[in-house]
Write a protein that holds these residues in place. Structure first.
Motif, mmCIF file in Angstrom:
data_model
loop_
_atom_site.group_PDB
_atom_site.id
_atom_site.type_symbol
_atom_site.label_atom_id
_atom_site.label_comp_id
_atom_site.label_asym_id
_atom_site.label_seq_id
_atom_site.Cartn_x
_atom_site.Cartn_y
_atom_site.Cartn_z
ATOM 1 N N TYR A 2 0.835 -1.200 0.000
ATOM 2 C CA TYR A 2 0.000 0.000 0.000
ATOM 3 C C TYR A 2 0.871 1.252 0.000
ATOM 4 O O TYR A 2 0.618 2.202 -0.763
ATOM 5 N N ALA A 23 2.521 1.672 -3.362
ATOM 6 C CA ALA A 23 1.567 2.105 -4.384
ATOM 7 C C ALA A 23 1.208 3.575 -4.230
ATOM 8 O O ALA A 23 0.930 4.260 -5.215
ATOM 9 N N ASN A 24 1.231 4.082 -3.009
ATOM 10 C CA ASN A 24 0.884 5.483 -2.747
ATOM 11 C C ASN A 24 2.119 6.358 -2.639
ATOM 12 O O ASN A 24 2.014 7.516 -2.219
ATOM 13 N N CYS A 25 3.251 5.811 -3.000
ATOM 14 C CA CYS A 25 4.515 6.556 -2.981
ATOM 15 C C CYS A 25 4.795 7.196 -1.630
ATOM 16 O O CYS A 25 5.285 8.326 -1.544
ATOM 17 N N ASP A 26 4.468 6.510 -0.562
ATOM 18 C CA ASP A 26 4.729 7.022 0.789
ATOM 19 C C ASP A 26 5.950 6.301 1.342
ATOM 20 O O ASP A 26 5.853 5.234 1.925
#
Length: 192
Positions: free
Chosen positions: A148, A151-154
């Protein structure tokens, strides 16, 4: 031909009660036996071995005068005449009751130790399975969290999620090693 004080002390038989009689009389009669034929067979075997080899030793339960008994070690040796021809047998019986009791105690200790080892292996196996199930769930969710975050570039939390996954995998390897060790101890480890 002779009966010494040690033999008298061990069996409670006096020389005049035993000399000239069958040696099988000294063997304890098995519970429920009506005669001492088992002792006759055992004694015949010992005498035949002694006749063939010169000497035979055996351990048996011997009868004491009355209803008592004691564990003894019998040694039968061929007696030879002046022409070196066999003319009889010499026999010594040594009381080994204390030794026999010690052997029984050692067997009990060994059996208790084997049971303790079996219980420990079963405990290790059970406890490792109890840890593995929740650990697999933690590892599964840490992978989902890592995916996750990726995918959210965090990237700020990605290192923390990877640390959780590494620690979980390390714990899982440790549990596998404990389980393998318990299988080795209980001789149930399958080598492929």
């Amino acid at each position: 031909m002779s009966w010494n004080a040690l033999a008298e002390r061990a069996s409670s038989y006096r020389a005049n009660e035993i000399l000239g009689r069958k040696l099988s009389r000294l063997y304890a009669r098995p519970a429920g036996a009506v005669d001492n034929s088992a002792a006759e067979v055992q004694l015949t075997r010992i005498l035949n071995i002694a006749a063939a080899t010169g000497r035979c030793e055996d351990r048996a339960l011997f009868a004491s005068k009355g209803s008592g008994s004691f564990w003894g070690e019998i040694a039968v040796t061929v007696v030879r005449d002046s022409s070196d021809d066999p003319c009889g047998f010499g026999c010594t019986i040594r009381d080994i009751s204390e030794w026999h009791q010690g052997q029984l105690q050692l067997a009990g200790v060994r059996d208790a130790e084997l049971e303790s080892s079996r219980l420990k292996s079963a405990f290790l196996s059970n406890i490792s399975h109890e840890f593995r199930t929740p650990l697999n769930i933690i590892l599964g969710y840490s992978d989902l969290i890592g995916e996750y975050l990726a995918a959210n570039c965090d990237s700020s939390q990605r290192d923390s999620a990877e640390a959780v996954a590494r620690a979980g995998k390390r714990l899982l390897r440790t549990l596998d090693a404990v389980l393998d060790y318990s299988k080795l101890e209980s001789h149930s480890f399958a080598i492929s």
